[in-house]
Design a protein around this motif. Structure first.
Motif, PDB file in Angstrom:
ATOM      1  N   CYS A  91       0.827  -1.217   0.000  1.00  0.00           N
ATOM      2  CA  CYS A  91       0.000   0.000   0.000  1.00  0.00           C
ATOM      3  C   CYS A  91       0.859   1.264   0.000  1.00  0.00           C
ATOM      4  O   CYS A  91       0.577   2.227  -0.734  1.00  0.00           O
ATOM      5  CB  CYS A  91      -0.939  -0.001   1.210  1.00  0.00           C
ATOM      6  SG  CYS A  91      -2.275  -1.225   1.122  1.00  0.00           S
ATOM      7  N   TYR A 132       0.837   4.047  -3.089  1.00  0.00           N
ATOM      8  CA  TYR A 132       0.377   5.421  -2.934  1.00  0.00           C
ATOM      9  C   TYR A 132       1.507   6.453  -2.857  1.00  0.00           C
ATOM     10  O   TYR A 132       1.305   7.625  -3.234  1.00  0.00           O
ATOM     11  CB  TYR A 132      -0.502   5.541  -1.692  1.00  0.00           C
ATOM     12  CG  TYR A 132      -1.842   4.872  -1.838  1.00  0.00           C
ATOM     13  CD1 TYR A 132      -2.834   5.437  -2.635  1.00  0.00           C
ATOM     14  CD2 TYR A 132      -2.122   3.671  -1.201  1.00  0.00           C
ATOM     15  CE1 TYR A 132      -4.073   4.832  -2.782  1.00  0.00           C
ATOM     16  CE2 TYR A 132      -3.359   3.049  -1.333  1.00  0.00           C
ATOM     17  CZ  TYR A 132      -4.329   3.627  -2.130  1.00  0.00           C
ATOM     18  OH  TYR A 132      -5.554   3.013  -2.284  1.00  0.00           O
ATOM     19  N   THR A 147       4.992   6.144  -7.688  1.00  0.00           N
ATOM     20  CA  THR A 147       4.039   7.112  -8.244  1.00  0.00           C
ATOM     21  C   THR A 147       4.363   7.486  -9.688  1.00  0.00           C
ATOM     22  O   THR A 147       3.530   8.080 -10.372  1.00  0.00           O
ATOM     23  CB  THR A 147       4.029   8.389  -7.388  1.00  0.00           C
ATOM     24  OG1 THR A 147       5.373   8.887  -7.254  1.00  0.00           O
ATOM     25  CG2 THR A 147       3.472   8.095  -6.000  1.00  0.00           C
TER      26      THR A 147
END
Length: 467
Positions: free
Chosen positions: A149, A153, A157
């Motif tokens: 996770c 995020y 990126t």
């Protein structure tokens, strides 16, 4: 003779297998099964043959990371998923899983066999099967999910496609926690060298996976009133040794490359040098990820020697990494200190260590060192045959240690070795993951059936030996 009785007689050989023999056999069956699946068109391209699949499957099950194919290009999404499953099986503990399976396959085992199985698990750092194994799996799932996770995020990126970013996050999180070093990109983590989020997540997952279940369980049990002195001697020793090795590798590599003017270090700024040194120091202890190009042209000989030392020591007992383990080197250092002080017993933190533990540490170290040297000798003898390049002995020795310690660092040697040289690396990866003593025990028990009990009853006269 009734048919059912014939079948029972044919399957009776399963019940005669010891834990080491069962573990070796299950590991081989797992590798061969995954080899066949990986070689299918569903999982790989036409460039991946049965040999490339066998080498990759062995490297994945042993969570090494050495490869002779491009994972991101030569494997389909199904092949990459299969590879991730192999990393989970190998990383969570091949010995724990095979011992768990043995309880179903080997029915009607005697008390001695059950005790032997429990002892093997305890030595591996698991301490049990049912509830403990579920705890191991749950801990791994939670940490891998959190790491994935964060990478999705805040880390990867730059990957615009959300599906590709999600899979890259999951795959690298699995690979990092299991200390495997497999990556979807040919340059590993070099594109994220200055990314503190990616570096931090990978470093933490590698460390948590390499500490071992016994350590993480001990810390979790004492979480409400956590104090270093309340932890077990094993946990304290693992933490102290790990911190020392991290500091030694980080500052040692920083100094060697700065003083000896390493070709790569002078192309990056100071904060990248420190982050790269920290990443390499932790990754060298069986993780295998690289944030800088590793070759004899980019790293000094002193830096390579330091990396080989860290690789050979490896992670901790019960962890997802390889090497001779941190507690082994700690026991040897304590024995050396006791010898220099003229003490008759080995003492660590006001606790006396049994002679059996010290002898086992010596056996692991000497056996591992001899095995690595034999690997390097055989590859050196084959060097120049079968289309091999003329590699230096330093490159060959570095690759052998990387394979045996299940690290995955490569100086560009593995892909250019002949079939014989690559097979020696395959053997080294398998032996290194299972443990040199376990493999020798399996062979010894197969060659000396019934002879161990008789030897234990024999006593011999004592005599001094000058060393």
């Amino acid at each position: 003779m009734p048919f059912s009785k014939q079948v029972n007689l044919k399957l009776a050989w399963y019940r005669k297998l010891t834990v080491p023999q069962f573990t070796v056999l299950t590991g081989l069956l797992l590798i061969f099964s995954c080899t066949v699946l990986l070689a299918t068109p569903l999982c790989s391209s036409a460039e991946v043959g049965i040999w490339e699949s066998f080498f990759t499957a062995t490297s994945a099950v042993t969570v090494t990371g050495l490869t002779i194919i491009d994972i991101g290009k030569d494997l389909t999404i199904y092949g990459q998923i299969l590879l991730a499953c192999m990393l989970l099986i190998g990383g969570l503990g091949l010995m724990a899983i095979t011992t768990f399976l043995q309880g179903f396959v080997v029915s009607g085992t005697e008390l001695r066999t059950r005790l032997d199985r429990g002892k093997t698990l305890d030595e591996f750092g698991v301490g049990g099967v049912g509830r403990t194994f579920r705890g191991i799996a749950l801990t791994a799932f939670v940490l891998i999910a959190i790491g994935a996770c964060i990478l999705f995020y805040f880390g990867f990126t730059d990957i615009s496609n959300l599906g590709e970013r999600a899979w890259a996050s999951i795959f690298h999180s699995i690979s990092a926690y299991n200390n495997a070093g497999f990556g979807l990109w040919s340059n590993s983590m070099q594109s994220y060298r200055s990314n503190w989020v990616v570096n931090g997540v990978v470093i933490l997952l590698v460390l948590l996976g390499g500490l071992g279940w016994r350590v993480t369980s001990d810390i979790w049990t004492n979480r409400k009133n956590l104090h270093f002195r309340r932890l077990s001697l094993h946990t304290r020793l693992v933490i102290r040794t790990s911190v020392f090795l991290i500091c030694l590798g980080t500052f040692g590599l920083f100094l060697t490359e700065s003083i000896e003017k390493g070709a790569f270090f002078f192309t990056i700024n100071w904060h990248e040098r420190f982050l790269t040194s920290l990443f390499a120091s932790i990754s060298a202890r069986t993780a295998g990820f690289t944030s800088m190009p590793i070759s004899i042209e980019t790293i000094s000989d002193s830096g390579l020697l330091l990396l080989m030392t860290l690789m050979f020591i490896g992670a901790s007992p019960g962890g997802t990494g390889g090497g001779i383990k941190t507690t082994t080197i700690a026991a040897l250092m304590a024995a050396t200190r006791s010898t220099l002080r003229g003490q008759d017993n080995v003492v660590i933190r006001h606790r006396q260590i049994s002679d059996k533990v010290v002898l086992k540490a010596v056996g692991i170290t000497v056996g591992s060192l001899l095995f690595v040297l034999i690997m390097a000798l055989l590859i050196s003898m084959a060097n120049g045959f079968g289309g091999q390049d003329n590699f230096s002995f330093l490159e060959i020795l570095f690759t052998c240690i990387s394979a045996f310690a299940t690290v995955g660092f490569d100086l560009g040697v593995t892909q250019h070795l002949s079939g014989i040289g690559q097979f020696i690396l395959v053997l080294g990866m398998f032996v290194g993951r299972l443990g040199i003593l376990l493999l020798l025990s399996a062979i010894w028990q197969a060659l000396n059936r019934g002879g161990i009990k008789d030897q234990n009853r024999i006593g011999y006269p004592h005599e001094d030996l000058y060393v």
